[in-house]
Design an enzyme around this catalytic site. Structure first.
Site, PDB file in Angstrom:
ATOM      1  CG  HIS A 303       1.570  49.637  18.037  1.00  0.00           C
ATOM      2  ND1 HIS A 303       1.284  48.577  18.489  1.00  0.00           N
ATOM      3  CD2 HIS A 303       2.842  49.082  16.933  1.00  0.00           C
ATOM      4  CE1 HIS A 303       1.752  47.605  17.455  1.00  0.00           C
ATOM      5  NE2 HIS A 303       2.387  48.151  17.165  1.00  0.00           N
ATOM      6  CD  GLU A 544      24.371  40.636  12.621  1.00  0.00           C
ATOM      7  OE1 GLU A 544      23.294  41.899  13.107  1.00  0.00           O
ATOM      8  OE2 GLU A 544      22.791  40.235  12.414  1.00  0.00           O
ATOM      9  CG  ASP A 568      23.942  42.370  16.837  1.00  0.00           C
ATOM     10  OD1 ASP A 568      23.745  42.277  17.651  1.00  0.00           O
ATOM     11  OD2 ASP A 568      22.916  41.973  15.937  1.00  0.00           O
TER      12      ASP A 568
HETATM   13  C1  PEP Z   1      21.867  45.376  13.840  1.00  0.00           C
HETATM   14  O1  PEP Z   1      22.952  44.637  14.429  1.00  0.00           O
HETATM   15  O2  PEP Z   1      23.160  46.121  13.663  1.00  0.00           O
HETATM   16  C2  PEP Z   1      20.765  45.310  12.567  1.00  0.00           C
HETATM   17  C3  PEP Z   1      20.398  46.126  12.562  1.00  0.00           C
HETATM   18  O3  PEP Z   1      20.131  44.468  13.466  1.00  0.00           O
HETATM   19  P1  PEP Z   1      19.429  44.209  14.815  1.00  0.00           P
HETATM   20  O4  PEP Z   1      19.341  45.511  14.897  1.00  0.00           O
HETATM   21  O5  PEP Z   1      17.894  43.609  14.642  1.00  0.00           O
HETATM   22  O6  PEP Z   1      20.178  43.278  15.504  1.00  0.00           O
HETATM   23 MG    MG Z   2      22.169  42.519  14.608  1.00  0.00          MG
END
Ligand code: PEP
Ligand code: MG
Length: 657
Positions: A303, A544, A568
């Site tokens: 925060h 992803e 990911d």
């Molecule tokens: C990603 O994987 O690129 C994404 C946007 O999701 P997170 O970072 O929440 O896994």
């Molecule tokens: Mg992701």
């Protein structure tokens, strides 16, 4: 015909110089190729050129074949050997006046930053600052560790409940009276929720009933709950640990009859240095006077970081014990982009930072004009530059930056923050507030993306060897229709209030989409039967997993849009854990393997006529944005701080053509 040379372009052929190089090459009739390490690519394709990843000081060969080959080689070699070609001045290569413009900023006398001793922390809020140090180290609160007699317990419970009520009342007063921004107000409201949450109060009461004094019980309970947040493999949720500590501290101060050290006396432009600052204290501090923030605790999503970013205050957090080296500092320089802190800078560093602060102020002022710009591709297609957010309190900063909607609303926080599963009503309220705030732009809500690495109350997760390859995201949701349907019903209800779109995380096969569609239809039928207003929404998927990339052409026929999750996708394509620093080098979105996966996805989506966007961190990188746009992406979603620069990058692509 060919000629080799050493590239002198500042920082190599990244996006902007690559685009200029291509423009130059296109001016010749000849076929032109650039060769690096035996690999040849067309010098007339900026994507290919960027993927070749030509760095400064590398040897390359320019190869040309055609009537004007000699001239082409001459011009392109001249470009590659010009150190100023990579700099972001407004003049095109070879234009009259470019040398004068290039010579204008006198070379700095300051030594290169690498030579200056600096502390490394987390780059939590971008920008540079230099100013007098204002050390804020309120003493740690320690519990007396007193064992209560049986007849004292009831009184101690009352004392604790009174302290909680008093903290809540104080927070309510602040919410009602102070001139808080909507973002800060949301943060304080979230802290008040923690203060009222059964998991904290229940644990404290259990400890008091077991004979602990109230202060010791609050410290212990806050530590237990904070540790749960810290153990989660998600930096958003890790950051909530600091909030729990902050609330615990407030309750303890009331129990002890003490006041927090005040931030009221902070001088103009000072750098606030602390081990930890409660978001509660920071939101009420004279923020306009604070030049920068340095903290032992916190991370990019804490925060403190959110408040700092929304007020444009550079911040370096998470310094750990190294923050103690700053306790006696007189002056501090911080670089919120690199996460550097320099203690008592020498004259040259001071001059360097002063110049950078001025340049940053100028850049910020220059970027502001992009807030209301609607960037388009050369063919007139609008590129949506949207925001990634995880809570309602981030709406204001996103709007301030000029976000064209939300490209990723992470719903995990909603599930974690309250430490119990959120009701359908509460979710519907949250999604509706988002939809209303950004209408007519779209708000893409990602369904719950949680797994064994992020346990939440109310869902029992199996022990898994590899949680990142396990029961997470859409896999878990489809196995728990009770939880999933509650979220889908809330989303159908919220869709009445604006342009809600829904996307599924961790998709790896088409059946996951078809099964979700069936559940959505079931929810819609139920709502209809109950007479509850609702509306349909577009359903899309995150790309992803490598599986999703490989079935993208088929997947594209089943959904309304793709959003590429490069965070990911990179870890799964490269088989390199995104949280493991030992393999951080492999976890690189610019690796040709990942860029090819992105290109394949874009091709499949564009071919099927659906929208292809991106919501991973890479979407906000000015060096990669031109490549993504050229691949056909029409939506990029990023943190609010990156939005105006991204719009500028896209606008520059159109004018450079
Ligand atoms: C990603 O994987 O690129 C994404 C946007 O999701 P997170 O970072 O929440 O896994
Ligand atoms: Mg992701």
């Amino acid at each position: 015909m060919e000629r080799s040379t050493i590239v002198r372009v500042h920082e190599g052929l990244h996006a902007r110089p690559a685009t200029r190089f291509v423009k130059l090459a296109k001016g010749f009739e000849s076929d032109v190729e650039l060769v690096k390490d035996g690999k040849a690519v067309s010098a007339k394709s900026s994507v290919k050129l960027m993927l070749l990843a030509v760095k400064e000081n590398q040897e390359v060969t320019v190869r040309a074949n055609g009537a004007d080959a000699i001239e082409a080689i001459e011009a392109l070699i001249g470009y590659l050997e010009n150190p100023r070609a990579g700099l972001d001045d407004e003049n095109e290569p070879g234009e009259a006046g470019s040398e004068t413009a290039a010579a204008a900023p006198a070379p700095e006398a300051a030594p290169p930053a690498a030579e200056i001793p600096k502390l490394q922390g987390v780059a939590a809020s971008e920008g540079v600052a230099i100013g007098p140090a204002f050390a804020h180290f309120p003493p740690e609160i320690e519990g007396p560790g007193r064992r209560l007699q049986a007849d004292e317990i009831e009184g101690e419970l009352e004392r604790f409940r009174g302290a909680v009520a008093s903290v809540q009342a104080r927070m309510d007063r602040t919410l009602a009276e102070n001139n808080l921004s909507a973002g800060d107000r949301g943060i304080i409201a979230a802290l008040r929720d923690i203060a009222a949450d059964d998991s904290l109060t229940g644990e404290v009461e259990r400890l008091i009933k077991g004979g602990d004094d109230a202060v010791s019980a609050v410290i212990a309970a806050a530590a237990t709950i904070a540790a749960d947040f810290s153990a989660v493999d998600d930096h958003y949720l890790n950051a909530r640990a600091d909030d729990v500590h902050a609330v615990g501290r407030q309750i303890c101060l009331v129990l002890l009859g003490q006041d927090e050290l005040s931030l009221e006396t902070i001088p103009q432009g000072a750098i606030l240095i602390a081990d930890d600052i409660g978001a509660w204290d920071l939101a009420r501090a004279p923020l306009k006077r604070i030049g920068g923030v340095v903290c032992g605790h916190g991370g990019a999503t804490s925060h403190i970081a959110i408040i700092a970013r929304s007020h444009g205050i550079p911040a370096v957090l998470g310094l750990g014990d190294k923050v103690n080296e700053l306790r006696t500092a007189r002056e501090v320089a911080i670089d919120g982009n690199a996460g550097h802190v320099i203690v008592d800078p020498d004259q040259a560093t001071r001059a360097d930072f002063t110049r950078r602060v001025e340049a940053a102020a100028q850049e910020r002022a220059g970027l502001k004009v992009f807030k209301s710009v609607t960037p388009t591709r050369a063919d007139g297609t609008v590129i949506e530059v949207a925001a990634n957010i995880g809570s309602l309190e981030e709406i204001e900063a996103a709007q301030e930056a000029g976000a064209m909607g939300v490209g990723l609303f992470r719903t995990e926080l909603l599930f974690m923050r309250h430490m119990h599963l959120p009701s359908e009503d509460m979710q519907a309220e949250t999604y509706s507030a988002l939809a209303k705030a950004f209408a007519p732009h779209s708000v893409i809500v990602r369904t719950l993306d949680i797994g064994g690495d992020k346990p939440i109350a109310g869902i029992e997760f199996p022990d898994e060897e590899n949680p990142f390859l396990g029961w997470r995201g859409i896999r878990m949701c489809l196995d728990r229709p009770d939880i999933f349907k509650r979220q889908l019903r809330a989303l159908l209800r919220a869709a009445v209030h604006g342009n809600i779109k829904v996307m599924l995380p961790m998709v790896s096969e088409i059946a996951e989409v078809t099964r979700t569609r069936a559940l959505v239809a079931e929810c819609a039928a139920e709502l209809k039967a109950e007479g509850v207003p609702h509306a349909d929404f577009d359903l899309g998927v995150m790309i992803e997993t490598p599986a999703a990339v490989l079935i993208a052409p088929a997947l594209a026929k089943e959904v309304a849009f793709f959003s590429i999750g490069t965070n990911d996708l990179t870890q799964y394509i490269m088989a390199a854990d995104r949280l493991n620093p030992t393999v951080a080098k492999l976890n690189d979105v610019t690796n040709p393997a990942v860029m090819s996966a992105i290109e394949l996805t874009a091709k499949a989506g564009v071919g099927a006529g659906i929208m292809v966007g991106m919501c991973g961190e890479a979407a906000g990188r000015p060096d990669l944005i031109p490549a993504f746009i050229n691949m056909g992406l029409t939506e990029l979603s990023m943190s609010a701080a990156s939005i105006q620069r991204a719009k500028k990058t896209i606008a520059a692509m159109t004018t450079e053509r």
